[in-house]
Design an enzyme around this catalytic site. Sequence first.
Site, mmCIF file in Angstrom:
data_model
loop_
_atom_site.group_PDB
_atom_site.id
_atom_site.type_symbol
_atom_site.label_atom_id
_atom_site.label_comp_id
_atom_site.label_asym_id
_atom_site.label_seq_id
_atom_site.Cartn_x
_atom_site.Cartn_y
_atom_site.Cartn_z
ATOM 1 N N HIS A 216 -3.824 4.223 4.452
ATOM 2 C CA HIS A 216 -4.927 3.268 4.586
ATOM 3 C C HIS A 216 -6.225 3.913 4.109
ATOM 4 O O HIS A 216 -6.958 3.346 3.302
ATOM 5 C CB HIS A 216 -5.055 2.828 6.045
ATOM 6 C CG HIS A 216 -6.248 1.976 6.315
ATOM 7 N ND1 HIS A 216 -6.361 0.686 5.846
ATOM 8 C CD2 HIS A 216 -7.390 2.226 7.000
ATOM 9 C CE1 HIS A 216 -7.514 0.171 6.231
ATOM 10 N NE2 HIS A 216 -8.159 1.091 6.923
ATOM 11 N N TYR B 261 4.184 5.506 11.139
ATOM 12 C CA TYR B 261 4.452 4.116 11.524
ATOM 13 C C TYR B 261 5.266 3.329 10.502
ATOM 14 O O TYR B 261 5.542 2.149 10.717
ATOM 15 C CB TYR B 261 3.140 3.377 11.812
ATOM 16 C CG TYR B 261 2.109 3.413 10.693
ATOM 17 C CD1 TYR B 261 2.201 2.565 9.595
ATOM 18 C CD2 TYR B 261 1.034 4.302 10.742
ATOM 19 C CE1 TYR B 261 1.265 2.591 8.584
ATOM 20 C CE2 TYR B 261 0.091 4.337 9.733
ATOM 21 C CZ TYR B 261 0.207 3.473 8.653
ATOM 22 O OH TYR B 261 -0.730 3.519 7.653
ATOM 23 N N ARG C 57 0.852 -1.182 0.000
ATOM 24 C CA ARG C 57 0.000 0.000 0.000
ATOM 25 C C ARG C 57 0.892 1.238 0.000
ATOM 26 O O ARG C 57 1.367 1.683 1.038
ATOM 27 C CB ARG C 57 -0.899 -0.028 1.247
ATOM 28 C CG ARG C 57 -2.037 0.977 1.220
ATOM 29 C CD ARG C 57 -2.631 1.118 2.607
ATOM 30 N NE ARG C 57 -1.776 1.925 3.459
ATOM 31 C CZ ARG C 57 -1.608 1.735 4.768
ATOM 32 N NH1 ARG C 57 -2.203 0.748 5.379
ATOM 33 N NH2 ARG C 57 -0.824 2.543 5.462
#
Length: 383
Positions: A277, A286, A273
């Site tokens: 998200h 993160y 990805r």
Amino acid sequence: MTILTGAPTAHESAGCEPDYVQLLTPEGQRVEHDDYHFDGDDDLVRTFYRDMVLARRVDTEATALQRHGELGIWAQLLGQEAAQIGAGHGSRPQDFIFPTYREHGVALVRGLDPGRLLGLFRGVDHGGWDPAEHNFGLYTIVIGAQTLHATGYAMGLSADGLVGSGDVTRDACTIAHFGDGASSQGDVMESFVFAATYDAPVVFFCQNNQWAISAPIERQSRTPLHWRAPAFGFPGVRVDGNDVLATYAVTRAATDRARAGEGPTLIEAYTYRMGAHTTTDDPTRYRSGADVDAWRRKDPIARVLAYLRSRDAVDDAFVAALEAEADDLGADLRHRCRTMPDPSPLAMFDHVYAESSPEVEAQREGYAVYLAQFDLTGAEGDR
């Protein structure tokens, strides 16, 4: 069908790329695989390329629209175009697709107007397309629930005798799309149980983009996700999810197997990805920029273009015409999104059931009385 068993290999444990089915390298070079083969021609590859470019443009425009306050939220597919376009073309028209909320590329392949996707994320409808028109279900927001829907539908196909006749225009299966995060949901495990027990003609297509929001895949599973399938009694295969040729070939093999009455398959499309998200997420908190840069070098669209150019199958005029088509699509989506009418509040009762019930009608009438207390004129006379 290749099934991997046992402990992770040394290079998987070391954090290197795992073994998977690959037919097109990141540099755009064709390679062969013992079990899976791409038998399409350059015309089909050009179709893949066009669909991937347009899917990315839909994603780019929708992300920008959300940033400008025109959409409430958007789930990006950036980097996952090959997995979705390959899987979409790997099915047949009679197969029924059960998406999550990120299958914008599959929707495009199925002929769904991308403007219909924007209505859902703008909050003016509940995903208002007719699932039967494209054999493409409504987006599922509840994580993993669509795998049960797909399994039940597949069991119904078997009960109706629509599996195993050998007629490629008649036999059907289902494809359930979900992500690596959803693979931790109980619904997914329950669907595996029912699918295996009843030899349901369903393909479980997991886009392992390696992040369940901020949880990395190593915090979700100690072994590759496709290894779970043999424990339930059906095959699992991992494919390079950034390789549209391999994704197409693996999906076509799995759906052919399902339609022939040989039961379910789990496909793990190993991808990344590259975006967030959703547009409410900040992935810089993160994950490292180095990882994203490494995966950008494996861009699924760039490798297809490199392959086509190496075969003189596209020229600058083709690429320019496709860019112009994408620009037109983007402009159309921007205009249509901004001019979508607000819905009538009473419209929420219209499609609760195929046929309304006295209970729903009583609720509609009660809500209409409530709305009448306010000055809500302007939308179809009942706002």
